[in-house]
Scaffold this active site. Structure first.
Site, PDB file in Angstrom:
ATOM      1  N   HIS A 217       0.799  -1.213   0.000  1.00 35.51           N
ATOM      2  CA  HIS A 217       0.000   0.000   0.000  1.00 35.51           C
ATOM      3  C   HIS A 217       0.840   1.276   0.000  1.00 35.51           C
ATOM      4  O   HIS A 217       0.654   2.133  -0.844  1.00 35.51           O
ATOM      5  CB  HIS A 217      -1.063   0.056   1.090  1.00 35.51           C
ATOM      6  N   HIS A 368      -8.783  -0.166 -11.880  1.00 34.68           N
ATOM      7  CA  HIS A 368      -8.657   0.810 -10.791  1.00 34.68           C
ATOM      8  C   HIS A 368      -7.267   1.415 -10.738  1.00 34.68           C
ATOM      9  O   HIS A 368      -7.102   2.626 -10.687  1.00 34.68           O
ATOM     10  CB  HIS A 368      -9.004   0.139  -9.457  1.00 34.68           C
ATOM     11  N   PHE A 369      -6.238   0.554 -10.753  1.00 30.83           N
ATOM     12  CA  PHE A 369      -4.909   1.159 -10.517  1.00 30.83           C
ATOM     13  C   PHE A 369      -4.371   1.860 -11.749  1.00 30.83           C
ATOM     14  O   PHE A 369      -3.522   2.734 -11.626  1.00 30.83           O
ATOM     15  CB  PHE A 369      -3.926   0.190  -9.834  1.00 30.83           C
ATOM     16  N   ARG A 432      -5.020 -10.803 -15.293  1.00 33.50           N
ATOM     17  CA  ARG A 432      -3.873 -11.693 -15.506  1.00 33.50           C
ATOM     18  C   ARG A 432      -4.184 -12.938 -16.329  1.00 33.50           C
ATOM     19  O   ARG A 432      -3.625 -13.996 -16.079  1.00 33.50           O
ATOM     20  CB  ARG A 432      -3.274 -12.150 -14.171  1.00 33.50           C
TER      21      ARG A 432
END
Lengths: 541, 200
Positions: A217, A368-369, A432
């Site tokens: 994180h 999201h990332f 993935r």
């Protein structure tokens, strides 16, 4: 001050970062194309997973680390108005980190390290991959030491004076990174390198995942802090106004760094090796760390509003129109905040403990990332580069309008790429995978979204090429003697004359971090030495 | 060790911190915004905590170890014991093994609207599994048993997909699960070769 040496140092780092970035952009577009199954000749899991591993390493480790180091050196030199401490050491760190990248690239590109950038033991890659990655991190640790030494030296020379906000944030990031990288360093040094060299026979993947979660994180805040630094120290001035509050900015950076660390288990919500109480504790901490981002959003928007009104904007929303939308820094911050709002919403879904089951390891997560890192964060890297480049090479930017087109296309491309990516996740597509071979009707609903992602990727690739072209043309254009632009840091509305020591130093916060880390990671790590675990032997891929 | 001076020292430290916090310049609007932010965060955290503590809504978190290298010698996860089993009290347990590149048994049939306890283990590397449109999702970490309890409300044919990179054949790691109406479902006949004391 003659800062030619500092400029060369910063430029070298930034070029490594952006070359890694453009290579990874080409891989990204290949990956969306391969994954869609549109061109059957492209179908190859071994090429795809080598590419996705390299893309991840280049974007998440090389672009970020080198950008942050280069940015940090220049910020330290300009905000403290003193040369970078121990430049030979800084150059040593640069070459060491670059050597590490090359060393890791060899197994990556030859398909000997297709373990993704998140490693995933007990699958093991060639040892050179782990050793190369370690050298990159060691290089960044040297940068941390240089930043902290410069911070301490400046404070000693000017006792009682507030450290400039830009340097405060940069030094805080250095401290954060030392804490952050300790987790993955333990995993790599005591588990992955010994396993890949055959010195040990087994590792405990549960322990490895716990140590990786320690890093996972706060590493995103390590990447984000340069963007937030630009929000606070560049944006208000570029918009034509003032920073709303200097003290709140410092508080935001402190809370960000302190609470980023003890919350990594939101990556392990679906894991069997940690108990629910620890997950809930980390989950609550995850929500707490939303606070500095909410404060940052407020301060930045308030600063923009001041600028808009100073420029003659009237009414509740009139100030938005009167902002200088053709300033690259201002345009970038507006687009960055838009992506932060949507990305933050997705992040709250991810953080929501048991609700995480709906999206865990689905296509939602990379959606999201990409939105929050490649969008919110990287668009600010662009803006910083456009702002610093003329100062670094002492020449005006090759094309301001091309830069504006580049920022808009990056935003549009990112929206087209990540919206279908999120939807695919809700429709159950795993992340993935290199192609869809499931014999199930559900997969028919995925097709149109995968095609949209190809378009988004294509726009992003074009945008990335414009960015590199603009920077290269700027640097290669003939020198103009008269050009001399200086870096300008935003002034707060209320100038800070003096600060309590805990808003001007890290010593007390270092202790707070140590206590919080002992609480949130102490037992969860120690349990692996008490439990009757059986390790896993090494597996190829 | 003297507790009292330490206590006084930290109380003083906190009082100083609070006094200094009050002294720094924070705008009225900022105070309001921080208050709103804290209320929103408190609401989210409150809902999650109450659900976790009182309604038992938690992610799969049973910390239970297993030797992944010798599952075939393990009583519970030997081949004959895999799949759906009903115990004397009527509890339905589904035991599954994940291994490159499939889930075993390849196909199972379970009743809808029934509480099911899945117990997943890996026989090799890291895997993950989810059933789209349901909350059956867990990581399968070698060395650990991943236990998750859930209910499928709707009958249908569902895919079970590996969602963690486990090697170059990862794409092909999936199988099917049939969820059928509760009244049409019959418990599978108990295997004649059972693990247990008389088998040792």
């Amino acid at each position: 001050m003659n800062d030619a040496a500092e400029r060369k140092l910063a430029l070298s780092h930034l070029w490594v970062a952006f070359i890694a970035f453009i290579l990874a952009c080409f891989m990204g577009e290949y990956q969306v194309l391969e994954r869609s199954g549109l061109i059957s000749a492209l179908d190859s899991p071994s090429v795809y997973f080598a590419s996705v591993s390299t893309h991840g390493v280049l974007m998440a480790f090389v672009l970020t680390t080198f950008f942050i180091m280069g940015f940090g050196y220049y910020i330290a030199a300009t905000s403290l108005k003193q040369p970078v401490w121990n430049k030979p050491l800084a150059w040593g760190a640069f070459w060491l980190a670059l050597f590490g990248v090359v060393l890791a690239a060899i197994p990556l590109l030859t398909g000997k390290a297709s373990v993704l950038y998140t490693f995933y033991p007990p699958i093991v890659a060639h040892a050179a991959f782990y050793i190369g990655a370690t050298l990159l991190v060691v290089g960044s640790w040297v940068w941390c030491v240089i930043m902290l030494v410069m911070f301490v030296q400046w404070k000693k020379a000017k006792p009682g004076q507030p450290v400039p906000l830009a340097m405060f944030a940069t030094a805080m990031n250095a401290l954060l990174w030392l804490w952050t990288s300790a987790g993955v360093a333990l995993e790599v040094l005591f588990q992955l390198i010994p396993l890949s060299l055959g010195w040990i026979d087994t590792v405990d993947p549960g322990l490895a995942r716990t140590l990786f979660a320690w890093t996972l994180h706060p590493i995103v805040y390590f990447w984000l802090i340069p963007a937030y630094t630009a929000f606070y120290v560049f944006v208000p001035k570029q918009a034509g106004g003032f920073l709303f509050s200097d003290e709140m900015a410092r508080l935001a950076f402190i809370v960000l760094a302190v609470f980023a660390l003890p919350i990594g288990f939101h990556h392990l919500y679906m894991d069997p090796e940690q108990a629910k109480g620890w997950k809930l504790l980390h989950g609550i901490g995850t929500f707490v760390v939303a606070l500095p981002t909410l404060v940052t959003g407020f301060t930045v928007i308030a600063s923009l509003e001041i600028a808009g009104r100073l420029r003659g904007g009237k009414g509740l929303f009139g100030w938005i129109g009167s902002l200088p939308w053709t300033n690259t820094m201002v345009l970038a911050v507006i687009l960055s905040l838009l992506m932060l709002i949507f990305g933050g919403f997705g992040g709250i879904v991810n953080a929501s403990y048991a609700m995480n089951a709906m999206i865990h390891n689905t296509a939602w997560v990379p959606g999201h990332f990409h939105l929050i890192f490649a969008g919110t964060t990287v668009i600010m890297y662009f803006a910083i580069a456009y702002y610093l480049w003329p100062m670094l090479v002492k020449k005006p930017l090759f094309s301001e309008s091309m830069a504006l087109v580049q920022l808009w296309t990056w935003f549009i491309g990112m929206s087209i790429l990540t919206t279908p990516w999120h939807v695919l996740g809700l429709l159950g597509q795993p992340r993935r995978i290199s192609s869809v071979v499931y014999n199930n009707l559900l997969t028919l609903s995925w097709k149109p979204y995968e095609l949209m992602m190809i378009l988004g990727g294509l726009i992003l690739l074009g945008s990335a090429c414009l960015f590199i072209y603009n920077l290269a043309k700027t640097q290669l254009s003939p020198a103009s003697e008269a050009f001399d632009r200086q870096i300008e840091f935003a002034e707060p509305i209320h100038a800070v004359e003096s600060l309590p020591e805990w808003l001007n130093d890290f010593k007390p916060w270092n202790k707070v971090i140590a206590v919080l880390m002992a609480i949130s990671f102490g037992y969860p790590i120690l349990q692996f030495f008490f439990m009757n675990t059986s390790g896993s032997s090494a597996w190829g891929f | 060790m003297q507790i009292e001076p330490l206590k006084q020292k930290y109380a003083q430290l906190l009082r100083d911190f609070y006094a200094q916090l009050r002294a720094i310049h924070i705008d009225q609007l900022e105070r309001k915004w921080i208050t709103i932010s804290l209320i929103v965060i408190g609401l989210f955290v409150g809902i999650i905590t109450i659900d976790a503590l009182f309604h038992g809504v938690n992610p799969p978190s049973k910390v239970e170890t297993v030797d992944s290298a010798s599952l075939h010698l393990n009583k519970e996860f030997a081949e004959d014991n895999l799949g759906v089993q009903v115990d004397d009290k009527g509890n339905v347990t589904v035991r599954m093994v994940a291994g490159r590149y499939s889930f075993f048994p390849k196909h199972i049939t379970v009743p809808a609207e029934t509480t099911l306890t899945f117990r997943w283990v890996s026989m090799d590397v890291l895997h993950g599994v989810h059933i789209p449109m349901t909350n059956m999702s867990t990581m399968i970490v070698p060395g650990y048993v991943a236990e998750i309890t859930t209910t499928f409300p709707k009958p249908g044919e569902y895919p079970m997909l590996c969602n963690e990179y486990c090697g170059l054949g990862h794409n092909h790691m999936w199988s099917n699960i049939s969820v059928i109406a509760k009244e049409n479902w019959t418990a599978p006949a108990k295997s004649s070769v059972k693990g247990g004391s008389n088998n040792e």
